[in-house]
Design an enzyme around this catalytic site. Structure first.
Site, mmCIF file in Angstrom:
data_model
loop_
_atom_site.group_PDB
_atom_site.id
_atom_site.type_symbol
_atom_site.label_atom_id
_atom_site.label_comp_id
_atom_site.label_asym_id
_atom_site.label_seq_id
_atom_site.Cartn_x
_atom_site.Cartn_y
_atom_site.Cartn_z
ATOM 1 N N ASP A 67 19.859 -63.565 -73.892
ATOM 2 C CA ASP A 67 20.184 -64.994 -73.916
ATOM 3 C C ASP A 67 20.722 -65.405 -75.279
ATOM 4 O O ASP A 67 21.725 -66.109 -75.379
ATOM 5 C CB ASP A 67 18.929 -65.828 -73.624
ATOM 6 N N ARG A 70 24.259 -64.257 -76.154
ATOM 7 C CA ARG A 70 25.318 -64.984 -75.443
ATOM 8 C C ARG A 70 25.672 -66.307 -76.153
ATOM 9 O O ARG A 70 26.639 -66.962 -75.798
ATOM 10 C CB ARG A 70 24.930 -65.220 -73.980
ATOM 11 N N ASN A 87 29.241 -56.871 -72.090
ATOM 12 C CA ASN A 87 28.057 -57.443 -72.726
ATOM 13 C C ASN A 87 27.086 -56.314 -73.136
ATOM 14 O O ASN A 87 26.637 -56.242 -74.290
ATOM 15 C CB ASN A 87 27.393 -58.388 -71.712
ATOM 16 N N SER A 111 20.461 -56.293 -67.964
ATOM 17 C CA SER A 111 21.227 -55.033 -67.887
ATOM 18 C C SER A 111 21.084 -54.389 -66.507
ATOM 19 O O SER A 111 20.476 -53.334 -66.376
ATOM 20 C CB SER A 111 20.820 -54.066 -69.008
HETATM 21 N N1 LIG Z 1 2.759 -60.599 -68.692
HETATM 22 C C1 LIG Z 1 2.898 -61.860 -68.347
HETATM 23 N N2 LIG Z 1 1.856 -62.563 -67.923
HETATM 24 C C2 LIG Z 1 2.003 -63.872 -67.585
HETATM 25 N N3 LIG Z 1 3.168 -64.545 -67.619
HETATM 26 C C3 LIG Z 1 4.244 -63.859 -68.033
HETATM 27 C C4 LIG Z 1 4.164 -62.506 -68.416
HETATM 28 N N4 LIG Z 1 5.401 -62.085 -68.767
HETATM 29 C C5 LIG Z 1 6.193 -63.158 -68.625
HETATM 30 N N5 LIG Z 1 5.509 -64.225 -68.187
HETATM 31 C C6 LIG Z 1 6.074 -65.555 -67.931
HETATM 32 O O1 LIG Z 1 7.138 -65.396 -67.027
HETATM 33 C C7 LIG Z 1 8.225 -66.218 -67.384
HETATM 34 C C8 LIG Z 1 9.466 -65.351 -67.541
HETATM 35 O O2 LIG Z 1 9.280 -64.451 -68.617
HETATM 36 P P1 LIG Z 1 10.473 -64.061 -69.580
HETATM 37 O O3 LIG Z 1 11.199 -65.266 -70.043
HETATM 38 O O4 LIG Z 1 9.908 -63.142 -70.607
HETATM 39 O O5 LIG Z 1 11.421 -63.237 -68.573
HETATM 40 P P2 LIG Z 1 12.785 -62.504 -68.868
HETATM 41 O O6 LIG Z 1 12.672 -61.177 -68.185
HETATM 42 O O7 LIG Z 1 13.082 -62.520 -70.304
HETATM 43 O O8 LIG Z 1 13.821 -63.394 -68.064
HETATM 44 P P3 LIG Z 1 15.388 -63.643 -68.365
HETATM 45 O O9 LIG Z 1 16.123 -62.412 -67.929
HETATM 46 O O10 LIG Z 1 15.737 -64.815 -67.484
HETATM 47 O O11 LIG Z 1 15.543 -63.946 -69.814
HETATM 48 C C9 LIG Z 1 7.830 -66.935 -68.661
HETATM 49 O O12 LIG Z 1 7.403 -68.229 -68.324
HETATM 50 C C10 LIG Z 1 6.693 -66.115 -69.198
HETATM 51 O O13 LIG Z 1 5.779 -66.896 -69.915
HETATM 52 MG MG LIG Z 2 14.614 -63.330 -71.437
#
Ligand SMILES: Nc1ncnc2c1ncn2[C@@H]1O[C@H](COP(=O)(O)OP(=O)(O)OP(=O)(O)O)[C@@H](O)[C@H]1O
Ligand SMILES: [Mg+2]
Length: 208
Positions: A67, A70, A87, A111
């Protein structure tokens, strides 16, 4: 038209301070921890918790989050397949530089395409590419929907959303997989602990 790879008369400039010396300075080994998975699977959460844990242990890491990139490096790219590929290629190249700098580079991006991730793996010398697959069910990610994007994708307001109308290709041979245990997702601290143990075991947290 892209001119990437088209330049001629290009030489490699040797430089006086090398990776081994930088690693010695930092007492760690440069590598890339590549976190892949669906939107909402917890990639950024793991990246954050892992970088904090490494910092606490006196280890230098840097997070390349999809994010955030980008907003700058990749702000000219969209989400069609060739843009996603470019990307990932750019992030792979930057991650390679960070690893060469001696850092533990944590890349957290969806990815979605296997060949793009594999191309980044190929860029890294000496197998210093640790692919971590956030193997969380789509239902869980969709239920979390932290950014409200699944809702928009289901309503047809976002096209080509990974997991909904664009494919996610899970790794076939990743170094690590983060799974639910008895239907419960490990805490961010536990997920980070799993990766730190792996890095410790493989010798990345010392320079030799
Ligand atoms: N291990 C966990 N336990 C509880 N909640 C979690 C955990 N991991 C992530 N979350 C919650 O899930 C949501 C999504 O997590 P995160 O933003 O890390 O996902 P992401 O894979 O980075 O998504 P994106 O690809 O959209 O950036 C957030 O609100 C986060 O707080
Ligand atoms: Mg993320």
């Amino acid at each position: 038209m892209s001119t990437v790879g088209n330049a001629t008369n290009i030489f490699w400039q040797e430089l006086p301070v090398g990776k081994l010396e930088r690693q010695k300075l930092l007492n760690q080994k440069g590598c890339v921890v590549w976190i892949t998975g669906l939107s909402g699977s917890g990639k950024s959460t793991l990246a954050s918790s892992l970088s904090r844990e490494l910092y606490t242990r006196g280890k230098l890491s840097y997070v390349l989050d999809g994010d955030n990139l980008r907003h700058g490096l990749n702000k000219d790219l969209g989400f069609k397949a060739e843009d996603r590929t470019e990307n990932i290629r750019r992030v792979g190249e930057v991650a390679k530089l960070f690893a060469d700098a001696g850092l533990i580079c944590i890349a957290s991006l969806i990815s979605p395409y296997r060949k793009d991730r594999d191309a980044c793996r190929e860029m890294l010398p000496d197998n210093n590419f640790i692919e971590v697959y956030m193997n969380m069910p789509l239902e869980l990610c969709e239920e979390r929907d932290a950014k409200g994007l699944y809702k928009l994708a289901r309503a047809g307001k976002i096209k080509g959303f990974t997991g909904i109308d664009d494919p996610y290709e899970p790794p076939l041979n990743c170094e690590m997989e983060i799974n639910e245990k008895d239907g419960v997702c490990p805490t961010p601290g536990d997920m980070a602990g799993e990766v730190v143990s792996y890095l410790e075991e493989k010798g990345y947290l010392h320079d030799q």
